[in-house]
Scaffold this motif. Structure first.
Motif, short mmCIF file in Angstrom:
data_model
loop_
_atom_site.label_atom_id
_atom_site.label_comp_id
_atom_site.label_asym_id
_atom_site.label_seq_id
_atom_site.Cartn_x
_atom_site.Cartn_y
_atom_site.Cartn_z
N ALA A 178 0.82 -1.22 0.00
CA ALA A 178 0.00 0.00 0.00
C ALA A 178 0.84 1.26 0.00
O ALA A 178 0.44 2.28 -0.57
CB ALA A 178 -0.94 0.00 1.21
N PRO A 189 2.51 4.76 1.22
CA PRO A 189 1.99 5.89 2.02
C PRO A 189 0.47 5.93 2.13
O PRO A 189 -0.07 6.53 3.08
CB PRO A 189 2.52 7.12 1.26
N GLN A 190 -0.25 5.29 1.20
CA GLN A 190 -1.71 5.30 1.25
C GLN A 190 -2.23 4.70 2.55
O GLN A 190 -3.29 5.09 3.05
CB GLN A 190 -2.27 4.52 0.05
N ALA A 191 -1.49 3.76 3.11
CA ALA A 191 -1.94 3.10 4.33
C ALA A 191 -1.96 4.05 5.52
O ALA A 191 -2.62 3.76 6.53
CB ALA A 191 -1.02 1.92 4.64
N THR A 202 -2.62 7.54 5.25
CA THR A 202 -3.25 8.82 4.95
C THR A 202 -4.36 9.17 5.94
O THR A 202 -4.58 10.32 6.27
CB THR A 202 -3.83 8.82 3.52
N SER A 203 -5.08 8.15 6.42
CA SER A 203 -6.20 8.37 7.34
C SER A 203 -6.49 7.08 8.07
O SER A 203 -6.34 5.99 7.50
CB SER A 203 -7.44 8.84 6.59
N ASN A 257 -9.44 4.87 6.27
CA ASN A 257 -9.47 4.22 4.96
C ASN A 257 -9.33 2.70 5.13
O ASN A 257 -8.88 2.20 6.16
CB ASN A 257 -8.40 4.79 4.03
N THR A 298 -7.37 0.34 3.91
CA THR A 298 -6.05 -0.25 4.15
C THR A 298 -5.62 -0.02 5.60
O THR A 298 -5.08 -0.94 6.26
CB THR A 298 -5.01 0.35 3.20
N LYS A 312 6.97 4.67 3.25
CA LYS A 312 7.46 3.72 2.26
C LYS A 312 8.28 2.61 2.90
O LYS A 312 8.27 1.47 2.43
CB LYS A 312 8.30 4.45 1.22
#
Length: 448
Positions: A37, A39-41, A43-44, A47, A49, A406
């Motif tokens: 995932a 950095p998307q994991a 973000t909030s 979410n 993930t 990352k």
């Protein structure tokens, strides 16, 4: 408080061990998911993930470790063995494992059928476990060891908090799965799970395990008497204030501050006891306890930052430090003490010495490894260093630093692989020991 454990009451190896083996497995899965995932994991916390990662940690890693350890500690420290422990542990372990995997899948794809299935599996798992432990506590209430009160009071509070956490979590999962309005229970669910279930259970175990295994002084009696009662009371007060409309926010923040101070007090006392322990050279487990308690002290300024700093990511950082830094550190460290002991104890129990002949017993003891031989201390310390990197990396990732986000997955994969290797090595040595003992009667006919 007693300084001894009744190891004759140790449950069968198949009772706690499968739970403990879940820890490196789910850590690897969490690392792979975070690496995929990126950095998307981070973000909030809302979410899919992030929710999947959170529950891989809280259910798969921490939940497995704590459920397995509780079955062990109740039997040997409190004389509260769980009836039909093999059946209860086997069923709860299988349902917990499958339910956690299904829940993570449901969050990743927002699949309603997966969320409903996960709620069903996890509901049965925790109902089975809680009912069995509650019945054991009631059934053996008159046979509890003298001095075990310091463990049982926080354990009862932890189980109560676990029941509330599970009910809130199942309700929210079913609401998502069935398309019903989602209750606003995310805050209470996290608070009761982390500071109630996780924190109280950890506190109760520390009262018994640190004086024995780390050779520290006993915790002060006022702390062991009142802190496990104060924390559930504060959690109930916080929940009531959170549910009440129109009350000043300062009232809830005051309760939160008292809760932070209570855990900071325990962390400070624990660090003092560890620092002044009678065993001069720290074991790997000692280092994990230091990491966990320092992380817990760091939660105080993080709470201030979250409450008064107007930082949208502060809550995510605080939750990450509690899960990965506090609970994750101590759960990891306890495996390095509990798993070698269990393997050594059951290997010793496997000796068959006719007529208690000392000469024949010495033949067995020559091939019986010492407890310290099951896990190499240097390899364990390397894994501890990797775990510290995980704590720092995940906290920085939660704060929004992209390079840490990352690296979060790969670093956790390295730490989990180290734990898996060390645990696997211990299991291989145990298996070889049993095979060597089984071959002894052929080499020494007198042992038959």
């Amino acid at each position: 408080m007693q300084r001894a454990l009744d190891f004759d009451k140790t449950p069968a190896l198949g009772v706690p061990l499968p739970f403990f083996l879940n820890v490196p497995l789910f850590a690897l899965l969490a690392g792979l998911l975070a690496a995929w995932a990126g950095p998307q994991a981070f973000t909030s916390h809302g979410n899919g993930t992030a929710l999947a990662l959170t529950h891989l940690w809280t259910l798969g890693i921490l939940g497995s470790a704590m459920l397995g350890a509780l079955l062990q500690i109740l039997a040997v420290a409190c004389n509260v063995p769980v009836g039909a422990a093999r059946v209860i542990a086997g069923g709860a372990h299988a349902l917990l494992t499958a339910g956690t995997l299904l829940l993570a899948t449901g969050f990743l794809d927002w699949r309603t059928d997966a969320l409903i299935g996960a709620a069903a599996l996890l509901g049965v798992a925790f109902a089975l476990y809680l009912a069995a432990v509650a019945w054991a506590l009631w059934r053996h209430r008159l046979q509890v060891y003298k001095g075990a009160r310091e463990i049982l009071v926080p354990v009862r509070g932890a189980l109560f908090a676990l029941a509330g956490t599970v009910l809130m979590g199942l309700t929210m999962a079913l609401s998502l799965g069935l398309g019903l309005p989602l209750p606003d229970w995310l805050g209470p669910h996290a608070l009761w799970g982390l500071t109630g279930w996780g924190g109280l259970l950890l506190m109760g175990m520390s009262f018994q395990l640190l004086p024995i295994f780390q050779v520290t002084e006993i915790y002060p009696k006022p702390l062991t008497r009142w802190l496990p009662l104060l924390i559930p009371g504060l959690l109930l007060a916080w929940t009531a204030l959170d549910a009440s409309a129109g009350l000043p926010r300062l009232m809830r923040e005051t309760v939160e501050l008292l809760l932070v101070c209570a855990y900071a007090l325990w962390a400070g006392v624990t660090l003092h006891l560890l620092w002044t322990r009678k065993r001069p050279t720290p074991e790997t487990t000692t280092l994990f306890w230091f990491a966990g308690m320092l992380s817990l002290l760091a939660c105080a300024p993080l709470w201030i930052w979250m409450t008064h700093g107007h930082a949208p990511r502060a809550g995510m950082v605080l939750g990450t430090v509690i899960i990965v830094g506090v609970l994750g550190s101590v759960a990891n460290g306890m495996l390095y003490k509990i798993v070698p002991f269990l393997l050594w104890k059951h290997a010793q129990d496997a000796m068959i010495v006719p007529d208690r002949d000392p000469g024949q017993a010495r033949i067995y003891l020559k091939i019986l490894p010492k407890m310290a031989a099951y896990i190499d201390e240097r390899a364990a310390r390397l894994q501890w260093a990797a775990h510290v990197a995980v704590v720092l990396c995940w906290a920085l990732a939660a704060a929004g630093w992209a390079p840490a986000a990352k690296a979060a997955g790969p670093v956790l994969i390295v730490s989990a692989a180290g734990l898996a290797w060390n645990t696997g090595r211990a299991l291989r040595l145990y298996r070889k020991t049993l095979q060597a003992m089984a071959a002894l009667p052929d080499a020494h006919p007198g042992l038959r």
